[in-house]
Structure formats: structure tokens, C-alpha cells
Scaffold this active site. Structure first.
Site, short mmCIF file in Angstrom:
data_model
loop_
_atom_site.label_atom_id
_atom_site.label_comp_id
_atom_site.label_asym_id
_atom_site.label_seq_id
_atom_site.Cartn_x
_atom_site.Cartn_y
_atom_site.Cartn_z
N LYS A 143 0.86 -1.20 0.00
CA LYS A 143 0.00 0.00 0.00
C LYS A 143 0.88 1.23 0.00
O LYS A 143 2.01 1.18 0.48
CB LYS A 143 -0.88 0.02 1.26
CG LYS A 143 -2.13 0.84 1.10
CD LYS A 143 -3.23 0.01 0.45
CE LYS A 143 -4.54 0.71 0.37
NZ LYS A 143 -5.61 -0.26 0.04
N GLY A 180 -18.11 7.11 -2.02
CA GLY A 180 -17.06 7.26 -3.02
C GLY A 180 -17.31 6.24 -4.11
O GLY A 180 -18.45 5.80 -4.33
N ASN A 181 -16.24 5.83 -4.79
CA ASN A 181 -16.42 4.90 -5.91
C ASN A 181 -17.16 3.63 -5.49
O ASN A 181 -18.16 3.26 -6.09
CB ASN A 181 -15.06 4.57 -6.53
CG ASN A 181 -15.20 3.62 -7.70
OD1 ASN A 181 -16.02 3.82 -8.59
ND2 ASN A 181 -14.43 2.55 -7.70
N ALA A 182 -16.69 2.96 -4.43
CA ALA A 182 -17.30 1.68 -4.04
C ALA A 182 -18.76 1.87 -3.62
O ALA A 182 -19.64 1.10 -4.04
CB ALA A 182 -16.49 1.03 -2.92
N GLY A 183 -19.03 2.88 -2.80
CA GLY A 183 -20.40 3.09 -2.32
C GLY A 183 -21.37 3.40 -3.45
O GLY A 183 -22.48 2.86 -3.51
N1 GLU Z 1 -7.42 -0.06 -3.34
C1 GLU Z 1 -8.14 -1.27 -3.61
C2 GLU Z 1 -8.20 -2.16 -2.38
O1 GLU Z 1 -8.00 -1.71 -1.27
C3 GLU Z 1 -7.62 -2.01 -4.84
C4 GLU Z 1 -6.21 -2.42 -4.81
C5 GLU Z 1 -5.68 -2.95 -6.13
O2 GLU Z 1 -6.44 -3.10 -7.07
O3 GLU Z 1 -4.49 -3.18 -6.18
O4 GLU Z 1 -8.50 -3.32 -2.48
#
Ligand code: GLU
Length: 415
Positions: free
Chosen positions: A105, A218-221
Site C-alpha cells: 500500500k 465514493g467509488n465503491a459506495g
Molecule cells: N485499493 C483497492 C483495495 O484496497 C484495490 C487495490 C488494487 O487493485 O491493487 O482493495
């Protein structure tokens, strides 16, 4: 309310899984800590001509199963420990869905909502210049996360390719489709979550056409609001909140209109025909399905007693604290834990990496089908682990993920 350190929470989850799996001390020690951490500063010229110094991180938690994989956040509350926790959760997430990837991350401590596009681009490019020696399509592959998006990835990929002097689109995922992105990535996190809800409803005998609420838009919601009805063939969205406020309508909010209101005004607040609602109250409604889709530690000891949903599908990373987890379990609430419920995004990121390597792209129905196969299998693998080990859902998912990563470490002769 006490404050939570997400990294301590994540380490506690690893320890519990290690205990169930009876892992030896060196293996446990290895899995508790990131393999590699990089912290740097980035001086950036802002639009007013002045320089500002931003703090950036990239942390690779574990690479035993494959290249590190995970998003980059731009958020004012980021710290080394939040990134460590999120990197660890990516290791467990990729393992739970059985992808040949590790976990990582990154983050920049900043509030991107106050920046111009030029400033955002400058920060994105500066980030890549700082981490260029760590990343690559076979080493560590970033993606978007909170307050970053495909445009951020496009700038980052371009900066990377300019530096290494050859094309390597698989260095980032969730890029625009015109420059090496895949179909089906933008809604993949939500789609994966709704697929796990569909499976949970079958197992538990819950009607999927009841009510649902979403915390975080956001995007997911936003995608979950739409996809819940599309994939399950019904359901009534009665409440939604974002960082600025909440809205409620007992007869159901129209998800398409709500998303366009959010995109136009920047918030769900003021949506015509809806009553305003306290942000925190959205979590506490007696809905069938609740989607926490915001940040860490939203469900905690201060509010867990008031959570009434039948299923909690965690689209956010780390939305529930360990104490709250036990309470939800004792109350008979079915939690679909983050490392499973939100794994659709990274699963389609993996599909994007595969397509970038091939230079040959799949159509959207094929992406959806393969995502469905992966998430359905993962849901039932975790369910079996929960039954066999007699543990709560998060621990069941952690046991699956930790066992796979521990085995990879052992096969490599690391422990
Ligand atoms: N940020 C997203 C997560 O937390 C996607 C991570 C990715 O696709 O590498 O799962």
C-alpha cells in the site's frame, strides 16, 4: 471513544489466525511485519508559486505469493501505521481470493479535495519519481484507493514509463481503458461485494430484495448502490451518507439520481425528496444489508450495540474494530469481512495485469464472469473455514489468507 491504531488491529488479527493455525514463532513474526517500508518527502510547487512538502509512503507487506499489490491513498489522516495496516490487509485479501500476488500500500498525506488538477498531477508524478526503484509490473503494482482514480494512475504510469524508457502498462492498475486498463475495473469492488451478499443471502435464507444502506459514497459506495439492485434484481436503498452528511427515504432513494446528484454537487446532502440524516445514524438502521464503504474503524465499541443490519458487507478496508467484531458475532449479525467483501477490485486489477502482459483484452462480460467465479469460490472457502474452525467470519477469512501466505513462505524456505 478510544482511538484505534489500525496496524495494531491488523496485527491482532494475524496473531489470532496464527494461533488457530498453530504457526511457529518465526512464521508468525514474519507475517506480523511488512517486509519493506519506504518513507520519503516530496517538495511540490503549488499553483500560487510556493513550495509545499508532502510526506509519502510505499510499504510492501509480503511478496511470497507474487508482486506486492495495493492502492495509493491521498488522505490527510494517513500515517505510517495506517499504510502498514492497509498493506497487510492487501496481503490477506489477495490470498483469500487466491491471486498470485502479495500485498502493499502507499499513501501521500494531503487533502486532494483542495488541489487543482495541475497540482494533483505534479504530486502523482513526484510520487512515482520517489518510488521508481521499488515498483514495476513484476515487483509492486499500485492502484487507486481513497481520493485517487484512473487519471492518477494514467499520470503515474506515464511518469514511470518515461523514466524506464519502455512501455510497461502493468505497473499500475485501474488505468483508463484507452491506455491499458481493463473493462469492468471501475465497479469491481462493489460488484465483488454484491456477489458475496448474493451468496450470503442464499446460505442464510435472507430475501435479497429487502432494504439496504450505504455508509460512504465514493467509488465503491456509489457502485454498490446501483449494482445491488442490478445484480440481485431488487432491494430498496433507504439511507446513504458521505463525509458531508446523510440522507434517508423510507420508500427508497433512486440510486441513479442519487449518484448523479453526488457527482454534480460533491455530496449526497440536499438530495431532493430525501430527509437529512445524521451520518452515524445511517450505520444504525434496521436494514437487511449494510455496506460500510468509508474509512477504518467506523463500527466500534461506541456504536456496535446499535447496529441492527442482518448482513454487514464491508466494502471499506478495516471498518470494524476487534471488540465490535465480537459483539456483531454475538448478536448474530453476518459480517462479510473486508478482505473478502472488498476483494473484487484487486481481483479485476489482477485480470488487468494479465491482459497487459498479453497485450490482448477481454470484453466486459468475460471480466464479470471470471470475477463472479473467483468471489463465489472465495465466499464458500471462507464459509467452510468458519464452520470447520468454529470462528467468527473475519477470523475465518484471515485463517484462509494467512495459511496460504504461510505456506508460500515455507515453500520458499524463508521459515
Ligand atoms: N485499493 C483497492 C483495495 O484496497 C484495490 C487495490 C488494487 O487493485 O491493487 O482493495
Amino acid at each position: 471513544m478510544r482511538s484505534y491504531n489500525s496496524f495494531e488491529v491488523e496485527q491482532q488479527q494475524v496473531l489470532e489466525a496464527a494461533r488457530i493455525l498453530k504457526l511457529d514463532t518465526p512464521t508468525t513474526e514474519l507475517l506480523l511485519w511488512p517486509q519493506r517500508e519506504y518513507k520519503f518527502t516530496m517538495p511540490v510547487k503549488m499553483d500560487d508559486g510556493r513550495s509545499r512538502v508532502f510526506h509519502g509512503y510505499r510499504i510492501q507487506h509480503n511478496t511470497a505469493r507474487g508482486p506486492a499489490k495495493g492502492g495509493i491513498r491521498f488522505h490527510p489522516d494517513e500515517t505510517a501505521d495506517t499504510i502498514r495496516a492497509l498493506a497487510g490487509w492487501m496481503t490477506w485479501k489477495t490470498a483469500v481470493v487466491d491471486l498470485p500476488l502479495g500485498g502493499g500500500k502507499g499513501g501521500v498525506v494531503c487533502d486532494p479535495r483542495t488541489f487543482s488538477d495541475r497540482e494533483l498531477e505534479t504530486i502523482a508524478r513526484a510520487y512515482v519519481r520517489a518510488v521508481v526503484d521499488l515498483i514495476g509490473s513484476d515487483r509492486d503494482v499500485p492502484a487507486p484507493d481513497v481520493y485517487t482514480n484512473p487519471q492518477t494512475m494514467a499520470w503515474m504510469m506515464d511518469e514511470y514509463e518515461t523514466m524506464v524508457r519502455h512501455h510497461d502498462p502493468g505497473v499500475m492498475t485501474d488505468k483508463p481503458t484507452q491506455i491499458g486498463g481493463t473493462e469492468g475495473r471501475r465497479d469491481a469492488t462493489a460488484r465483488g461485494g454484491v456477489i458475496t451478499v448474493r451468496e450470503a443471502c442464499k446460505v442464510l435464507g435472507i430475501n435479497p430484495h429487502g432494504t439496504y444502506a450505504i455508509q460512504g459514497f465514493g467509488n465503491a459506495g456509489q457502485r454498490a448502490a446501483l449494482l445491488h439492485q442490478e445484480l440481485l434484481g431488487g432491494g430498496s436503498l433507504i439511507a446513504v451518507c458521505d463525509s458531508r452528511g446523510g440522507v434517508y427515504r423510507s420508500n427508497g432513494l433512486n440510486p441513479v439520481e442519487l449518484v448523479s446528484h453526488k457527482l454534480k454537487t460533491g455530496s449526497v446532502s440536499g438530495f431532493p425528496g430525501a430527509e437529512p440524516m445524521d451520518r452515524d445514524a445511517v450505520l444504525e438502521l434496521g436494514v437487511d444489508i449494510l455496506y460500510p464503504s468509508a474509512l477504518e474503524n467506523s463500527i466500534n465499541e461506541a456504536n456496535v450495540d446499535r447496529i441492527k443490519a442482518k448482513i454487514v458487507c464491508e466494502l471499506a478496508n478495516g471498518p470494524t474494530t476487534p471488540e465490535a467484531d465480537l459483539v456483531l458475532h454475538a448478536k448474530g449479525i453476518h459480517v462479510i469481512p473486508d478482505i473478502l467483501a472488498s476483494a473484487g477490485g484487486v481481483t479485476v486489477s489482477y485480470f488487468e495485469m494479465v491482459q497487459d502482459k498479453y497485450m490482448y483484452f477481454w470484453d466486459e462480460p468475460l471480466v464479470h464472469k471470471r470475477l463472479d467465479t473467483k468471489l463465489t469460490a472465495a465466499y464458500h472457502t471462507v464459509r467452510k473455514a468458519i464452520e470447520e474452525k468454529r470462528v467468527h467470519p473475519r477470523l475465518g477469512a484471515m485463517v484462509v489468507g494467512v495459511a496460504r501466505v504461510a505456506e508460500a513462505c515455507k515453500l520458499r524456505g524463508w521459515v
